[in-house]
Every structure is written in C-alpha cells, then in structure tokens.
Design a protein around this motif. Structure first.
Motif, PDB file in Angstrom:
ATOM      1  N   GLY A 414       8.448 -15.142 -14.043  1.00 21.04           N
ATOM      2  CA  GLY A 414       7.661 -14.130 -14.736  1.00 21.04           C
ATOM      3  C   GLY A 414       6.214 -14.058 -14.335  1.00 21.04           C
ATOM      4  N   LEU A 415       5.859 -14.623 -13.178  1.00 23.44           N
ATOM      5  CA  LEU A 415       4.479 -14.563 -12.691  1.00 23.44           C
ATOM      6  C   LEU A 415       4.302 -13.363 -11.769  1.00 23.44           C
ATOM      7  N   PRO A 416       3.118 -12.764 -11.746  1.00 20.60           N
ATOM      8  CA  PRO A 416       2.901 -11.571 -10.918  1.00 20.60           C
ATOM      9  C   PRO A 416       3.020 -11.854  -9.418  1.00 20.60           C
ATOM     10  N   LEU A 417       3.574 -10.879  -8.702  1.00 23.39           N
ATOM     11  CA  LEU A 417       3.539 -10.817  -7.245  1.00 23.39           C
ATOM     12  C   LEU A 417       2.816  -9.532  -6.861  1.00 23.39           C
ATOM     13  N   SER A 418       2.150  -9.534  -5.715  1.00 21.11           N
ATOM     14  CA  SER A 418       1.258  -8.423  -5.398  1.00 21.11           C
ATOM     15  C   SER A 418       1.447  -7.914  -3.984  1.00 21.11           C
ATOM     16  N   LEU A 419       1.256  -6.609  -3.830  1.00 21.81           N
ATOM     17  CA  LEU A 419       1.331  -5.915  -2.547  1.00 21.81           C
ATOM     18  C   LEU A 419      -0.075  -5.718  -1.999  1.00 21.81           C
ATOM     19  N   GLN A 420      -0.231  -5.885  -0.696  1.00 24.01           N
ATOM     20  CA  GLN A 420      -1.498  -5.692  -0.012  1.00 24.01           C
ATOM     21  C   GLN A 420      -1.385  -4.437   0.855  1.00 24.01           C
ATOM     22  N   LEU A 421      -2.271  -3.467   0.640  1.00 23.66           N
ATOM     23  CA  LEU A 421      -2.270  -2.220   1.405  1.00 23.66           C
ATOM     24  C   LEU A 421      -3.588  -2.122   2.170  1.00 23.66           C
ATOM     25  N   ALA A 422      -3.523  -2.160   3.481  1.00 25.40           N
ATOM     26  CA  ALA A 422      -4.708  -2.076   4.328  1.00 25.40           C
ATOM     27  C   ALA A 422      -4.790  -0.688   4.957  1.00 25.40           C
ATOM     28  N   GLY A 423      -6.018  -0.217   5.153  1.00 30.71           N
ATOM     29  CA  GLY A 423      -6.208   1.106   5.724  1.00 30.71           C
ATOM     30  C   GLY A 423      -7.202   1.105   6.868  1.00 30.71           C
ATOM     31  N   ARG A 424      -7.432   2.284   7.422  1.00 27.93           N
ATOM     32  CA  ARG A 424      -8.430   2.442   8.476  1.00 27.93           C
ATOM     33  C   ARG A 424      -9.827   2.166   7.920  1.00 27.93           C
ATOM     34  N   LEU A 425     -10.755   1.857   8.796  1.00 27.60           N
ATOM     35  CA  LEU A 425     -12.139   1.660   8.386  1.00 27.60           C
ATOM     36  C   LEU A 425     -12.650   2.879   7.631  1.00 27.60           C
ATOM     37  N   PHE A 426     -13.252   2.631   6.476  1.00 24.99           N
ATOM     38  CA  PHE A 426     -13.840   3.651   5.601  1.00 24.99           C
ATOM     39  C   PHE A 426     -12.813   4.654   5.075  1.00 24.99           C
ATOM     40  N   ASP A 427     -11.533   4.257   5.074  1.00 21.40           N
ATOM     41  CA  ASP A 427     -10.500   5.122   4.495  1.00 21.40           C
ATOM     42  C   ASP A 427      -9.916   4.477   3.237  1.00 21.40           C
ATOM     43  N   GLU A 428     -10.801   4.062   2.346  1.00 21.03           N
ATOM     44  CA  GLU A 428     -10.339   3.543   1.060  1.00 21.03           C
ATOM     45  C   GLU A 428      -9.511   4.579   0.302  1.00 21.03           C
TER      46      GLU A 428
END
Length: 442
Positions: A414-428
């Motif tokens: 029951g502990l959280p797991l997390s996704l990491q999403l990376a993008g282009r520079l300055f494309d937050e």
C-alpha cells in the motif's frame, strides 16, 4: 497518517476562497493546528502566516486577486531563505539568511501565498537522516517507520499529511522527485535556469533546481507560473493525449529485486496513456551509467568547493552522511570533473536527438516504495547503496531537462509508486499536460 480530509488541491482551495466558502485565515488556522508528528517542520510562522492570511482576505474583499496562490498555506524547504527565520539547511554549521527572502520566496509572497513554515530536509540537501543531530527526522505519512525521501522531505510529507496545500523544494539528484514519489504527491523539477536559485543554499550549483511540490500536476503548473524567472504559461489541460509520443524506458529501471507490483503498475499507467490517445515507443536512455556517474562526481566536487573551508575548521559539526559525501569530492581530480562535464554535454546532444522522435520519456522514479528509516543508512552512516541504487532520478539532473513525478499506483504493502515524465528543455507544459491527463483519468 495521510489525512484524507485535507485532500483538496491549491486550485480547489482557491475556488473556495473566491466563492466565499472559506477564508484564508481559516485555512491557515487549520494548517497551523495540525500537530507535527512527522518531523515536517524546522520552524513554523504562526504570526506571519495569520497576518498574510488576513491580508489575503482583505484583498479578496476589496476585489484584488493576485492569482492562484493568494491565501493558500504553503511550506518552504529549509534551504530556501524566508525572511521570518534563519535558514539552517538542517545543519549546525549554518545560521544564515534571517531577514532575507530568496527570489522564489519573494515571488510567492507577492502572489499572496501564505508561508506557514520552513520544512525539514537532509543536511545541506544530501545524504540520509542523522539521529545524532538536533533536527527532526522526516517521516512518511503512509507509514511513520518509513522515510519521506530526501531531501525535500518535509515539504512532500506535509502536503501528503494535509499540513499545507503545496510547497517549494530543490532537486540536485532527485530531491523533489524522490520524496514526491515516496509520499504519493506530485513534484516538478523544472528546466535548469527556469527558476532562479538566488537565496537558496547550494549543494551543486550546476545541478541544483528549485521547483514546486503539490497534490496535482495542475497545482505544480500554477506554482511554476509564479516562481519562474524565465516566464512560464500553464498549458490548456484537456485530458486528451492524442498525438503525444511517449518514450518508454525499461532498461536499468526494473532490477530483479524491484517491488513485485512495479511492472504491472507501470504497464497499467502506460495503457492508460495509450487509451487517452498517446503513442508508446520503446526507447533506451543514452549513456545511462556514464551520466549517472558524472552527476555524482559533479555533485561531490561542487559541494566540496562550497563547503571546503568549513570542513577544515568544523569537521565534527557536519553530520556523518553529509561530510562523507563532501569529502568524496577530494578524491576526484580536476581532470575527472572536466570529463564529467564532457559526458553531460554529449548526453544533452544525444537526448536532443531522441526528443526528435518522442515528446516525453516515461520511467519509474524508483523501483521500490518508501524504505524503512532503519534501512536508508549503512553501518558507517552513509547512504545504503542497496536502497539508493533503486532510485533512478540522478540521470536527469545532468542534462537540465524538466521532469515531473506523479503517483501511478501502490506496492503490495500500500505504499505509493511514482511515474517520472521527462520533457524537452523548457517544455514543462507538455510533461505537466501528460501528468494531468493521467491523474484526471484515474
């Protein structure tokens, strides 16, 4: 200890304030009334917070609207200067900055945010908790015997526990994304240079980044609009990912001893993205081991450069973990440091080519849920390699790209797991739009 009654987001609370359903003073009083059983705070600012809340309520009544942070209780990591108290960086070596606001703190105050206190961290933003030092041990609200993650520990834990709605952290090798992942909240490491670091105690000046933590990607976007030095405008959040090309990374992120639930949770999240219109493309991150090593070399060298004088004169005052990391920089030659920077530049170029084929890159933040506090340090008091090798955040600090951590499911415990999403520079905007769509679809 996750407080369900405080699950509202920054934007939801802001709407309630503007409808007159609640006042900022009431929100601040509720935030300040929550007992700190998790080691969230270094210090609280009840008088300042309530004065800021009263000002926000007066301005609402007068028709003055400063934007989404107006009247919202927030926490600030104790590496970032806030005028109302000294900045300690959770170290007995430092007592700095009282009467000074960091650039980001100034922006938050000008936007009407209500800062309720300074939140706990690891010493100078690195290492593991040190029980021998006179500072709080940040605990995880999902299980208080587990770590909140480092080093924006108190900010993430406080959001998850309902002690404030959002906050500021910093990230040198994962210090926003790791605690966001372990505490089940959302954290954004912006593009290097998007947010000013002025008034933040440095760890490694070419790696450090200040960014927001909150419950949702939309909230992170709202905070980034306020704190960004290079202007940022939040995207339109439609929930539609049609045409989005998602690079899927598996190599190095799924070790044999990963949590048994990880692969299934990751694949379910990718299927959800596909169902929203995204196209999935399997990719490999270039020079994974080389860049990860380059980041660690860079961090230790730059940290030593900053702390060298104090290490010579005040060695016993540093915690065991922090001084071990800093002293490691003395074992690295100038040529090694230069080579690490060359590796970083090569990988930036390779990733720019990879982002011609994809719009975001998805991977797990870590292959485990939050570890037990008793397991994060080895017998020498240093980072336990068996734990930290399962956290895959440092790679992205070496190249400057924006990366968002969003909850994607739970472990069998029951502990959280997390996704990491990376993008282009300055494309937050793109990573935030993707993270929001996944959160809205759950």
């Amino acid at each position: 200890m996750v407080r369900r009654e405080h699950e509202g987001s920054v934007l939801e609370a802001g709407q309630a304030l503007r409808r007159g359903e609640v006042t900022s003073v009431e929100l601040a009083e509720r935030a300040l009334a929550v007992a700190d059983e998790l080691g969230v705070y270094i210090t609280r600012f009840p008088e300042h917070a309530l004065a800021s809340a009263r000002r926000a309520d007066r301005e609402f009544a007068a028709g003055v609207d400063r934007g989404p942070l107006q009247g919202i209780p927030l926490g600030v990591k104790d590496l970032i200067a806030v005028a109302e108290a000294p900045t300690t960086a959770q170290s007995t070596v430092l007592d700095w900055g009282q009467g000074i606001d960091a650039a980001v703190t100034t922006r938050v105050k000008e936007a009407g945010g209500v800062i309720v206190g300074k939140t706990s961290t690891m010493e100078f933003g690195c290492g593991v908790p040190d029980r021998a030092k006179p500072f709080p041990i940040p605990r995880n609200p999902w299980d208080t015997e587990r770590w909140a993650g480092g080093s924006s520990s108190g900010t993430a834990s406080g959001i998850a526990a309902g002690m404030f709605f959002a906050g500021l952290g910093s990230d040198t090798a994962g210090s926003i994304r790791m605690p966001a992942a372990f505490c089940g909240v959302t954290g954004l490491m912006p593009t290097y240079g998007r947010v000013s670091g002025a008034g933040c105690v440095p760890l490694a000046h070419t790696l450090d980044r200040i960014g927001p933590l909150a419950r949702t990607a939309r909230d992170c976007a709202a905070l980034l609009e306020v704190i960004a030095e290079v202007p940022f405008v939040a995207p339109e959040f439609t929930g539609d990912l049609t045409g989005l090309r998602v690079g899927v990374v598996r190599e190095h992120h799924f070790p044999e001893d990963a949590d048994p639930a990880l692969a299934g949770v990751f694949d379910e999240t990718l299927s959800l993205a596909e169902g929203l219109g995204a196209t999935l493309i399997e990719v490999t991150l270039p020079y994974w081991k080389e860049l990860t090593t380059a980041v660690l070399v860079t961090a230790s060298c730059e940290a030593l450069a900053h702390h060298r004088a104090e290490l010579i004169t005040r060695w016993p005052d540093f915690g065991v973990s922090a001084r071990g990391i800093f002293a490691a920089g003395a074992l690295v030659s100038g040529a090694d440091y230069v080579q690490a920077q060359r590796v970083r530049q090569v990988v930036r170029q390779e990733l720019a080519r990879l982002f011609d084929d994809v719009d975001v890159i998805a991977s797990p933040v870590a292959s485990i849920g939050a570890p037990l506090l008793d397991d994060v340090a080895d017998e020498a008091g240093q980072q336990n390699a068996e734990v930290f090798e399962k956290i895959t955040t440092p790679y992205w600090n070496g190249v400057g790209n924006p990366v968002l951590a969003v909850p994607m499911g739970k472990t069998g415990d029951g502990l959280p797991l997390s996704l990491q999403l990376a993008g282009r520079l300055f494309d937050e905007a793109t990573v935030l739009r993707a993270g929001d769509a996944l959160q809205a679809a759950r």
